[in-house]
Design a protein around this motif. Structure first.
Motif, PDB file in Angstrom:
ATOM      1  N   UNK A 205     -18.296  -1.601 -67.421  1.00  0.00           N
ATOM      2  CA  UNK A 205     -19.593  -2.236 -67.628  1.00  0.00           C
ATOM      3  C   UNK A 205     -20.450  -2.427 -66.399  1.00  0.00           C
ATOM      4  N   UNK A 206     -19.955  -2.092 -65.218  1.00  0.00           N
ATOM      5  CA  UNK A 206     -20.798  -2.171 -64.021  1.00  0.00           C
ATOM      6  C   UNK A 206     -21.831  -1.054 -64.029  1.00  0.00           C
ATOM      7  N   UNK A 207     -22.964  -1.332 -63.389  1.00  0.00           N
ATOM      8  CA  UNK A 207     -23.880  -0.241 -63.053  1.00  0.00           C
ATOM      9  C   UNK A 207     -23.468   0.234 -61.668  1.00  0.00           C
ATOM     10  N   UNK A 208     -22.920   1.445 -61.599  1.00  0.00           N
ATOM     11  CA  UNK A 208     -22.300   1.937 -60.365  1.00  0.00           C
ATOM     12  C   UNK A 208     -23.197   2.954 -59.684  1.00  0.00           C
ATOM     13  N   UNK A 209     -23.339   2.802 -58.367  1.00  0.00           N
ATOM     14  CA  UNK A 209     -23.962   3.814 -57.520  1.00  0.00           C
ATOM     15  C   UNK A 209     -22.896   4.333 -56.572  1.00  0.00           C
ATOM     16  N   UNK A 210     -22.679   5.646 -56.585  1.00  0.00           N
ATOM     17  CA  UNK A 210     -21.669   6.280 -55.727  1.00  0.00           C
ATOM     18  C   UNK A 210     -22.383   7.020 -54.611  1.00  0.00           C
ATOM     19  N   UNK A 211     -22.080   6.650 -53.362  1.00  0.00           N
ATOM     20  CA  UNK A 211     -22.711   7.246 -52.183  1.00  0.00           C
ATOM     21  C   UNK A 211     -21.700   8.106 -51.444  1.00  0.00           C
ATOM     22  N   UNK A 212     -22.055   9.350 -51.162  1.00  0.00           N
ATOM     23  CA  UNK A 212     -21.139  10.262 -50.468  1.00  0.00           C
ATOM     24  C   UNK A 212     -21.902  11.070 -49.434  1.00  0.00           C
ATOM     25  N   UNK A 213     -21.273  11.263 -48.286  1.00  0.00           N
ATOM     26  CA  UNK A 213     -21.916  12.037 -47.220  1.00  0.00           C
ATOM     27  C   UNK A 213     -22.011  13.513 -47.567  1.00  0.00           C
ATOM     28  N   UNK A 214     -20.998  14.011 -48.296  1.00  0.00           N
ATOM     29  CA  UNK A 214     -20.992  15.424 -48.670  1.00  0.00           C
ATOM     30  C   UNK A 214     -20.488  15.520 -50.101  1.00  0.00           C
ATOM     31  N   UNK A 215     -20.181  16.707 -50.564  1.00  0.00           N
ATOM     32  CA  UNK A 215     -19.790  16.887 -51.959  1.00  0.00           C
ATOM     33  C   UNK A 215     -18.556  16.055 -52.291  1.00  0.00           C
ATOM     34  N   UNK A 216     -18.404  15.741 -53.555  1.00  0.00           N
ATOM     35  CA  UNK A 216     -17.290  14.921 -53.988  1.00  0.00           C
ATOM     36  C   UNK A 216     -15.971  15.683 -53.863  1.00  0.00           C
ATOM     37  N   UNK A 217     -14.899  14.927 -53.695  1.00  0.00           N
ATOM     38  CA  UNK A 217     -13.532  15.438 -53.497  1.00  0.00           C
ATOM     39  C   UNK A 217     -13.534  16.760 -52.700  1.00  0.00           C
ATOM     40  N   UNK A 218     -13.962  16.682 -51.442  1.00  0.00           N
ATOM     41  CA  UNK A 218     -14.199  17.896 -50.651  1.00  0.00           C
ATOM     42  C   UNK A 218     -12.955  18.706 -50.338  1.00  0.00           C
ATOM     43  N   UNK A 219     -11.758  18.137 -50.511  1.00  0.00           N
ATOM     44  CA  UNK A 219     -10.562  18.909 -50.217  1.00  0.00           C
ATOM     45  C   UNK A 219     -10.137  19.792 -51.379  1.00  0.00           C
ATOM     46  N   UNK A 220     -10.796  19.650 -52.507  1.00  0.00           N
ATOM     47  CA  UNK A 220     -10.550  20.540 -53.639  1.00  0.00           C
ATOM     48  C   UNK A 220     -11.602  21.651 -53.661  1.00  0.00           C
ATOM     49  N   UNK A 221     -11.425  22.576 -54.596  1.00  0.00           N
ATOM     50  CA  UNK A 221     -12.405  23.643 -54.767  1.00  0.00           C
ATOM     51  C   UNK A 221     -13.789  23.038 -55.028  1.00  0.00           C
ATOM     52  N   UNK A 222     -14.858  23.673 -54.562  1.00  0.00           N
ATOM     53  CA  UNK A 222     -16.200  23.106 -54.755  1.00  0.00           C
ATOM     54  C   UNK A 222     -16.537  22.792 -56.201  1.00  0.00           C
ATOM     55  N   UNK A 223     -16.099  23.629 -57.151  1.00  0.00           N
ATOM     56  CA  UNK A 223     -16.461  23.368 -58.541  1.00  0.00           C
ATOM     57  C   UNK A 223     -15.864  22.066 -59.050  1.00  0.00           C
TER      58      UNK A 223
END
Length: 492
Positions: A205-223
């Motif tokens: 139920x929170x309104x969430x804002x996710x801030x990231x310097x680069x793409x998400x989960x960068x150690x996995x494949x880009x997709x």
């Protein structure tokens, strides 16, 4: 609270373990199985970070969120979802899984396998010596005949930015032990903890804002990061990539926190959670008394012996050696190192070559990881880029999950993607990545294929049951075979 044990000052043990989390418990278990006497020292709760503030509570909290999301993906079930999650019930479920932060059951387990449990702060005091300081200030010195194993884990790493102390940010601990849903939650960090916490608190139920310097989960494949970002956005999370927090303000301890971002904008939230990495919990365990740097990650060999310490007695397991900050990886290291400790103590030769009984070979080749976001992201082995950087000649096989009828039965309009990274010279898998609902259950089969170096010619004979999501294996392997027959159409 102290535990009863019949010991005296300087009492020798065969093995002393610092840290009674899952990693420490596994090395204790293997050392006891080898007939060695063991003392284990714990300064917080027996069971460690994983049991009370990380893997167990986060997955207990996430499961109701994902269960409702799964129901909404199925016609007929979707109509039954008529309200929001019962947060009190979700938190009560979490509390049961963490046993209300009561570690007596795990303490009994440690003692049931014949180890002596010491509650207090353990510090190295020179070679094979550990001093334990209890909460009341009393001290006791233990000595080890054969080995000391460091399994003290890691702590959240907070960035050094103005106002961070005033902001009193959440870490993974607050994110998993809180029983109050903030109206607005800002999460800083796009790794595994960040995306899981975003999935969880948005679902509650929170309104969430996710801030990231680069793409998400960068150690996995880009997709993987792209599909997870899409899923979070569809769930209502405000995903902002390419931004950093430059300052924080919270003049009223009970009021909102203001985040100043490096693009000049500001964001107000009721709480801010930092998921910006981990730091080793080695700053105050006496590393300096054996010639090591306090607060450092510890480099180890294949048996988890610490580099730079003479005498083959000091081991570092789990997070502290920084190979893979995953509970299952640390437990694997602990089992392997525990067997190596037993072999060295008995004077038996070590089987420490690749894939040997006393070698943590999987550290470099077959570490599985799952993020329980929505969609889930699961991977093992090397990504395509990592394989290329390592000099492998590879073929990439990509496929959407809608090729498998089992996936479409699992969820109407199933959306997901799979990738295999194949070593062309040996025709074995170097890595596999899956993104989609429920794909975590595919990961162990991929791990077996990668760790076992199963030839693809043989793997094609592994029949996937119909109709399951695992049918994707058939289509991936068929696509690889087509690529081999028509290499001009293939990805390398």
């Amino acid at each position: 609270m102290s535990e009863p044990h019949e010991t005296h000052e300087g009492t020798p043990y065969d093995v002393i373990v610092l840290g009674a989390g899952p990693v420490g418990q596994n090395v204790v278990d293997r050392a006891r199985a080898a007939g060695l006497s063991v003392a284990v020292v714990e300064r917080e709760l027996v069971g460690g970070e994983c049991s009370y503030w990380a893997c167990v509570p986060s997955k207990a909290l996430l499961r109701p969120v994902i269960a409702v999301a799964d129901a909404r993906r199925v016609e007929g079930a979707r109509q039954a979802v008529t309200g929001r999650l019962d947060t009190d019930g979700v938190f009560a479920r979490r509390n049961r899984y963490v046993t209300d932060w009561d570690d007596s059951g795990q303490a009994l387990f440690v003692k049931s396998i014949g180890a002596d449990l010491f509650r207090g702060h353990g510090r190295l005091d020179g070679p094979r010596r550990v001093t334990v300081t209890r909460d009341d200030g009393a001290q006791q010195t233990l000595t080890a005949r054969h080995a000391v194993a460091i399994a003290t884990g890691s702590r959240p790493a907070l960035p050094d930015i103005p106002g961070i102390e005033e902001a009193r940010p959440w870490t993974n601990r607050h994110g998993t032990d809180s029983s109050t849903v903030p109206a607005r939650l800002a999460i800083v960090g796009g790794g595994g903890v960040g995306i899981e916490m975003a999935t969880l608190w948005q679902g509650l139920g929170s309104h969430v804002t996710l801030l990231a310097r680069r793409r998400l989960i960068p150690r996995m494949e880009p997709f993987a990061g792209e599909l997870v970002s899409q899923g979070l956005t569809e769930a209502g999370v405000n995903v902002r990539i390419g931004v950093q927090v430059s300052a924080l303000r919270r003049p009223d301890p009970e009021g909102p926190v203001t985040l100043t971002l490096d693009d000049g904008s500001e964001l107000e939230a009721d709480e801010v959670l930092f998921a910006t990495g981990r730091t080793p919990a080695t700053g105050d365990i006496g590393l300096d008394t054996v010639g090591l740097t306090p607060g450092s990650w510890l480099d180890v060999d294949t048996t988890c012996l610490v580099d730079g310490v003479e005498g083959a007695w000091l081991y570092a397991l789990g997070d502290v050696n920084h190979r893979a900050l995953l509970t299952h990886e640390g437990k694997y290291q602990a089992r392997t190192a525990g067997d190596a400790i037993g072999a060295r103590a008995a004077g038996r030769p070590l089987d420490d070559g690749p894939w040997g009984d006393h070698a943590t070979t999987a550290d470099q080749h077959a570490v599985p990881q799952v993020f329980f976001s929505d969609p889930e992201a699961a991977a093992v082995g090397l990504s395509a880029q990592q394989a290329a950087d390592a000099g492998h000649r590879v073929r990439i096989v990509d496929l959407d999950f809608n090729a498998a009828q089992g996936a479409n039965l699992y969820a109407d309009g199933y959306q997901g993607h799979a990738r295999l990274v194949v070593d062309l010279d040996r025709e074995v898998l170097l890595g596999a990545t899956f993104v989609g609902p429920g794909v975590s259950e595919l990961l162990h089969s991929a791990t077996i294929a990668v760790a076992g170096e199963v030839p693809l010619k043989r793997l094609r004979h592994a029949i996937a049951p119909f109709p399951t999501v695992s049918e994707i294996w058939l289509f991936l392997l068929a696509a690889y075979q087509r690529d081999q027959e028509n290499p001009q159409n293939a990805s390398t």
